[in-house]
Enzyme design. Structure first.
Site, PDB file in Angstrom:
ATOM      1  N   THR A  71       0.852  -1.198   0.000  1.00 54.74           N
ATOM      2  CA  THR A  71       0.000   0.000   0.000  1.00 54.74           C
ATOM      3  C   THR A  71       0.886   1.245   0.000  1.00 54.74           C
ATOM      4  O   THR A  71       0.687   2.176  -0.797  1.00 54.74           O
ATOM      5  CB  THR A  71      -0.922   0.010   1.240  1.00 54.74           C
ATOM      6  OG1 THR A  71      -1.811  -1.102   1.136  1.00 54.74           O
ATOM      7  CG2 THR A  71      -1.716   1.288   1.352  1.00 54.74           C
ATOM      8  N   ASN A 154      -5.460  -9.648  -7.634  1.00 50.31           N
ATOM      9  CA  ASN A 154      -5.632 -10.297  -6.335  1.00 50.31           C
ATOM     10  C   ASN A 154      -6.977 -10.987  -6.171  1.00 50.31           C
ATOM     11  O   ASN A 154      -7.137 -11.825  -5.295  1.00 50.31           O
ATOM     12  CB  ASN A 154      -5.421  -9.292  -5.192  1.00 50.31           C
ATOM     13  CG  ASN A 154      -6.189  -8.010  -5.377  1.00 50.31           C
ATOM     14  OD1 ASN A 154      -6.153  -7.406  -6.448  1.00 50.31           O
ATOM     15  ND2 ASN A 154      -6.896  -7.591  -4.364  1.00 50.31           N
ATOM     16  N   GLN A 182       0.954  -9.792  -5.778  1.00 48.75           N
ATOM     17  CA  GLN A 182       0.368 -11.142  -5.781  1.00 48.75           C
ATOM     18  C   GLN A 182       1.186 -12.157  -6.566  1.00 48.75           C
ATOM     19  O   GLN A 182       0.867 -13.344  -6.539  1.00 48.75           O
ATOM     20  CB  GLN A 182      -1.066 -11.096  -6.330  1.00 48.75           C
ATOM     21  CG  GLN A 182      -2.065 -10.416  -5.400  1.00 48.75           C
ATOM     22  CD  GLN A 182      -2.389 -11.243  -4.145  1.00 48.75           C
ATOM     23  OE1 GLN A 182      -2.102 -12.435  -4.065  1.00 48.75           O
ATOM     24  NE2 GLN A 182      -2.967 -10.595  -3.160  1.00 48.75           N
ATOM     25  N   SER A 203       5.108  -6.886  -1.260  1.00 50.04           N
ATOM     26  CA  SER A 203       4.782  -6.906   0.158  1.00 50.04           C
ATOM     27  C   SER A 203       5.306  -8.182   0.815  1.00 50.04           C
ATOM     28  O   SER A 203       5.297  -9.243   0.182  1.00 50.04           O
ATOM     29  CB  SER A 203       3.253  -6.846   0.289  1.00 50.04           C
ATOM     30  OG  SER A 203       2.889  -6.874   1.634  1.00 50.04           O
ATOM     31  N   GLY A 204       5.726  -8.082   2.078  1.00 48.23           N
ATOM     32  CA  GLY A 204       6.292  -9.244   2.769  1.00 48.23           C
ATOM     33  C   GLY A 204       5.283 -10.302   3.173  1.00 48.23           C
ATOM     34  O   GLY A 204       5.540 -11.505   3.049  1.00 48.23           O
ATOM     35  N   THR A 246      13.333   5.507  11.133  1.00 43.73           N
ATOM     36  CA  THR A 246      14.232   4.434  11.559  1.00 43.73           C
ATOM     37  C   THR A 246      13.800   3.111  10.941  1.00 43.73           C
ATOM     38  O   THR A 246      12.620   2.766  10.968  1.00 43.73           O
ATOM     39  CB  THR A 246      14.213   4.326  13.100  1.00 43.73           C
ATOM     40  OG1 THR A 246      14.639   5.587  13.619  1.00 43.73           O
ATOM     41  CG2 THR A 246      15.141   3.235  13.594  1.00 43.73           C
ATOM     42  N   CYS A 334      -9.173  -6.442   1.476  1.00 46.32           N
ATOM     43  CA  CYS A 334      -9.068  -4.995   1.688  1.00 46.32           C
ATOM     44  C   CYS A 334     -10.371  -4.261   1.407  1.00 46.32           C
ATOM     45  O   CYS A 334     -10.540  -3.128   1.805  1.00 46.32           O
ATOM     46  CB  CYS A 334      -7.988  -4.414   0.792  1.00 46.32           C
ATOM     47  SG  CYS A 334      -6.442  -5.250   1.004  1.00 46.32           S
TER      48      CYS A 334
END
Ligand code: PMP
Length: 377
Positions: A71, A154, A182, A203-204, A246, A334
């Site tokens: 996102t 997706n 995806q 994305s992880g 960070t 989502c």
């Protein structure tokens, strides 16, 4: 309970968790600090993860920008390019995408549309895909500053012709972004051969990594020249000034490990997901002939993702009924409260949308697990 909603999110891989643990415990240094070993260790861990992600995608490590997920990557790239190049009077403010993108692309386009950008949402075919000819024509007509087209959908699982689109954008020189969230680990992605793909999001948590981490790939213009864009986050200048804050070292290490595993297991993963998909599809075709309709094409799709309609059955009622045994979804997690914009754009009626469920497999599932679908009458 059988979990078959792997397009929504995946279970963290044990090796990923193991790699992350030291960075949640003893190795807690800030990678932006200097000289002492805790900081140096954190810095090294981040550098390794950057290499792992770059190696998975076939890009340079300094083209990998860690974000909180796809996102953010989508927002960063689209808003960042729009602002950086489009803020001058008379500059090209045209942006192009499709009607079936993830909400993080659609809503970013809507946001920019309300702020004076000329945004266009292209139609798709019955499988939610675009064609190269269509994009070629649209790009030639409007010369958009940026075009964003997802690699794999997706909800339906259809794949867009990204290699051909890359060649098109390499030739016309316009910015091209693809949301590859995806397809990672399910389709070979090699940016070395996709020079026209200037930006990519991933994305992880879709690939056995932790939630809250992803990457934006921002390809350099040449070996030395970075592509500039306006950052979403201003501050200390981390991530080559693209994304201040960070670094979440533990999550970055987890993403790196997940990327390494996705690359190493790609072939086996595709083979197993294809087998399982075939097995399940056969169950449906045999047991529920005439009572179901598949939404996806049989070819050019993400292996292991099945979108199908149960004719005359309300999907929410069906999902609720099954919820004690198997976790499935009606489409995208989502936007699960609204009827699917993807299926609507692909020409399905509201009734068909309300009869659709999505099954997204993972390689650890066994054929025996899938027997449960034989019970559906
Ligand atoms: N793009 C696509 C195609 C997705 O499927 C998702 C996740 N549903 C996202 C973007 C958003 O990813 P994240 O959860 O990492 O923000």
């Amino acid at each position: 309970m059988l979990y078959l909603d792997n397009s929504a999110t995946t279970k963290i891989h044990p090796e990923v968790l193991e790699a992350m643990m030291p960075y949640l415990q003893e190795e807690y240094g800030n990678p932006s600090s200097k000289f002492y070993s805790l900081a140096e260790n954190a810095k090294k861990a981040v550098a390794k993860a950057r290499e792992q992600v770059a190696s998975l995608l076939g890009c340079d490590p300094d083209e990998v920008v860690f974000t909180s997920g796809a996102t953010e990557s989508n927002n960063m790239i689209i808003k960042g390019i729009a602002d950086y190049y489009g803020r001058e009077d008379g500059a090209n403010k045209r942006l192009m995408t499709t009607k079936v993108e993830h909400p993080s692309v659609i809503e970013t386009f809507n946001f920019l549309g309300e702020r004076g950008y000329e945004v266009s949402f292209l139609d798709v075919d019955q499988y939610a895909r675009v064609t190269v000819e269509q994009i070629k024509e649209a790009a030639a007509q409007t010369q958009p500053l940026l075009t964003s087209i997802m690699w794999g959908n997706n909800e339906i699982g259809s794949l867009n012709p990204i290699a051909e689109l890359s060649a098109l954008f390499e030739e016309n020189g316009l910015f091209f972004h693809t949301d590859a969230t995806q397809v990672i680990g399910k389709v070979p992605v090699d940016l070395k051969n996709l020079k026209g793909v200037r930006f990519l999001s991933m994305s992880g948590h879709k690939i056995g990594g932790p939630k809250g981490i992803g990457a934006a790939i921002i390809r350099k213009q040449s070996k030395e020249i970075y592509t500039r864009l306006t950052p979403l986050m201003h501050g200390g200048g981390q991530e080559n000034n693209y994304r201040s804050g960070t670094l979440a070292v533990h999550n970055i290490v987890g993403l790196g490990k997940a990327a390494e595993l996705a690359a190493a297991n790609l072939e086996q993963n595709v083979q197993r997901l294809t087998e399982l998909e075939q097995y399940l599809t056969d169950i449906f075709k045999t047991n529920l002939s005439g009572k179901i309709k598949f939404n996806s094409d049989e070819k050019d799709k993400i292996p292991g993702l099945i979108s199908l309609q149960f004719i005359g059955v309300n999907n929410e009622l069906l999902l609720k009924k099954l919820a004690d045994y198997v976790a499935l979804s009606s489409g995208s997690a989502c936007s699960s409260s609204k009827p699917s914009h993807v299926l609507s754009a692909a020409g399905r009626s509201l009734e068909e949308v309300r009869q659709t469920i999505r099954i997204s497999l993972e390689r650890e599932v066994s054929e025996k697990d899938l027997f449960i679908f034989k019970k559906i009458q």
